[in-house]
Design a protein around this motif. Structure first.
Motif, PDB file in Angstrom:
ATOM      1  N   GLY A   1       0.798  -1.223   0.000  1.00 49.82           N
ATOM      2  CA  GLY A   1       0.000   0.000   0.000  1.00 49.82           C
ATOM      3  C   GLY A   1       0.829   1.270   0.000  1.00 49.82           C
ATOM      4  O   GLY A   1       0.272   2.361   0.029  1.00 49.82           O
ATOM      5  N   ARG A   2       2.137   1.157  -0.012  1.00 51.47           N
ATOM      6  CA  ARG A   2       3.011   2.332  -0.040  1.00 51.47           C
ATOM      7  C   ARG A   2       3.273   2.751  -1.480  1.00 51.47           C
ATOM      8  O   ARG A   2       3.145   1.948  -2.406  1.00 51.47           O
ATOM      9  CB  ARG A   2       4.354   2.031   0.638  1.00 51.47           C
ATOM     10  N   VAL A   3       3.680   3.992  -1.650  1.00 48.53           N
ATOM     11  CA  VAL A   3       3.997   4.466  -2.991  1.00 48.53           C
ATOM     12  C   VAL A   3       5.285   3.791  -3.479  1.00 48.53           C
ATOM     13  O   VAL A   3       6.108   3.326  -2.680  1.00 48.53           O
ATOM     14  CB  VAL A   3       4.141   6.004  -3.019  1.00 48.53           C
ATOM     15  N   LYS A   4       5.468   3.754  -4.769  1.00 44.84           N
ATOM     16  CA  LYS A   4       6.595   3.036  -5.356  1.00 44.84           C
ATOM     17  C   LYS A   4       7.938   3.585  -4.877  1.00 44.84           C
ATOM     18  O   LYS A   4       8.875   2.826  -4.655  1.00 44.84           O
ATOM     19  CB  LYS A   4       6.518   3.082  -6.876  1.00 44.84           C
ATOM     20  N   ARG A   5       8.055   4.879  -4.688  1.00 36.07           N
ATOM     21  CA  ARG A   5       9.317   5.469  -4.217  1.00 36.07           C
ATOM     22  C   ARG A   5       9.709   4.924  -2.844  1.00 36.07           C
ATOM     23  O   ARG A   5      10.875   4.688  -2.576  1.00 36.07           O
ATOM     24  CB  ARG A   5       9.207   6.981  -4.129  1.00 36.07           C
TER      25      ARG A   5
END
Length: 61
Positions: free
Chosen positions: A16-20
């Motif tokens: 659920g975290r952003v790709k960065r």
């Protein structure tokens, strides 16, 4: 020489975290939950650690 090492542990999931943020975790060498690694205390590693500090347990090695 041990003073310029940082021991980090992944304590929260990357789901659920952003790709960065996921890329920073992988760049630090962490593969799964509760995985611990020791990395060099460099500005590059400090920057990645600061991006995802809420997901990590950090201690000076």
């Amino acid at each position: 020489m041990a003073s310029n090492q940082i021991r980090i542990k992944l304590v929260k999931s990357t789901i659920g975290r952003v790709k960065r943020h996921r890329d920073c975790v992988r760049g630090l060498g962490l593969r799964r939950m509760h995985h611990e690694v020791t990395v060099a205390d460099t500005p590059e590693n400090r920057g990645m650690i600061n991006k995802v500090a809420d997901m990590l347990a950090i201690e000076e090695a």
